[in-house]
Design a protein around this motif. Structure first.
Motif, short mmCIF file in Angstrom:
data_model
loop_
_atom_site.label_atom_id
_atom_site.label_comp_id
_atom_site.label_asym_id
_atom_site.label_seq_id
_atom_site.Cartn_x
_atom_site.Cartn_y
_atom_site.Cartn_z
N GLU A 79 42.98 2.85 24.52
CA GLU A 79 43.14 2.17 23.23
C GLU A 79 43.86 0.84 23.40
OE1 GLU A 79 45.04 4.86 20.53
OE2 GLU A 79 43.17 5.88 20.03
N TYR B 5 41.42 -1.52 24.79
CA TYR B 5 40.41 -1.80 23.75
C TYR B 5 40.90 -2.89 22.80
CZ TYR B 5 37.60 -0.90 19.54
OH TYR B 5 36.80 -1.02 18.43
N PHE B 6 42.14 -2.73 22.31
CA PHE B 6 42.67 -3.70 21.35
C PHE B 6 43.01 -5.02 22.03
CE2 PHE B 6 43.58 0.24 18.92
CZ PHE B 6 42.86 -0.07 17.79
N HIS C 250 39.80 -7.01 22.27
CA HIS C 250 39.38 -7.65 21.03
C HIS C 250 40.32 -8.77 20.62
CE1 HIS C 250 35.84 -5.36 19.90
NE2 HIS C 250 36.45 -4.26 20.31
N THR D 44 37.14 -3.93 14.64
CA THR D 44 37.50 -2.56 15.00
C THR D 44 37.36 -1.59 13.83
OG1 THR D 44 39.85 -2.99 14.49
CG2 THR D 44 39.12 -3.36 16.75
#
Length: 236
Positions: free
Chosen positions: A186, A189-190, A193, A208
């Motif tokens: 996670e 992932y963030f 982005h 998201t």
């Protein structure tokens, strides 16, 4: 990236607006009363002002009148209040205020009003103390979409994705406990982005599928530091 002056006598509101607007990539200056706002305006011209109406020393409408009479109302001004009447809002608009926001201010209304204000692209003279500095500009492709790391862009792959992925993703292993592996994924992932959207919390939330408040909590929980996601150059 724009410079926004927030004038409000309530510390909590100043801090909240500062956090939100800073996360959008803007430079935020704070004034807790009309005196400090006058001093800041005398030294330079912000790109936008968020001005509270009810303040203990001089109310926002009176300050707006002063700026107008002195020829200093050369920037968009958005009025804010939790107790103002319609007549007060109309009066402020006639003087030259661009918009009026009622407290408590909804997040999307705030961001929309700021975007509209900055998108006006008002040409204004700079004071002598600010003429040597390069004026802040508003992105022309998408008004209001700001970069937390200005003048620096990530090297991108042909599909528009950052060519360099977050370092945390490289540390992933299937031998990890599920909770640890999930948190690591996670975080990567963030961070991915945030890099791709150049730090714009609004666009990351859209990409998201999370509400901004949920996104803030998630990033804090994962230890992702906002405003420090400076892209690294791609390896040759």
């Amino acid at each position: 990236m724009a410079t926004i002056l927030v004038v409000d006598d309530e510390m909590g509101i100043r801090e909240l607006l500062s956090e939100i607007l800073s996360d959008e990539g803007h430079v935020v200056e704070l004034a807790e009363n009309a005196l400090q706002a006058r001093e800041y305006r005398a030294a330079g011209t912000p790109d936008l002002v968020l001005l509270d109406i009810w303040m203990p020393d001089t109310d926002g409408v009176t300050l707006l009148k002063e700026w107008s009479a002195q020829g200093q109302l050369t920037m968009p001004v958005i009025m804010m209040s939790g107790h103002a009447t319609i007549d007060t809002a109309v009066e402020a608009t006639k003087i030259g205020a661009l918009n009026f926001l009622e407290k408590p201010i909804a997040l999307q209304k705030l961001l929309s009003a700021v975007e509209q204000g900055l998108a006006r692209g008002i040409e204004r003279p700079r004071s002598s103390s600010a003429t040597t500095a390069a004026p802040a500009t508003v992105p022309s492709a998408e008004p209001g979409s700001s970069d937390i790391v200005p003048e620096t862009t990530a090297e991108a792959a042909p599909n528009g994705s950052p060519a360099r992925v977050p370092e945390a993703e490289m540390q992933f292993s299937f031998d990890m406990p599920l909770r640890e592996a999930r948190d690591l994924f996670e975080r990567a992932y963030f961070e991915y982005h945030l890099l791709r959207e150049h730090g714009s919390m609004t666009r990351v939330a859209e990409k998201t599928g999370l509400e901004r408040t949920h996104l803030y909590r998630k990033l804090k929980q994962l230890g992702v530091e906002l405003g420090r996601n400076k892209p690294e150059p791609a390896e040759q």
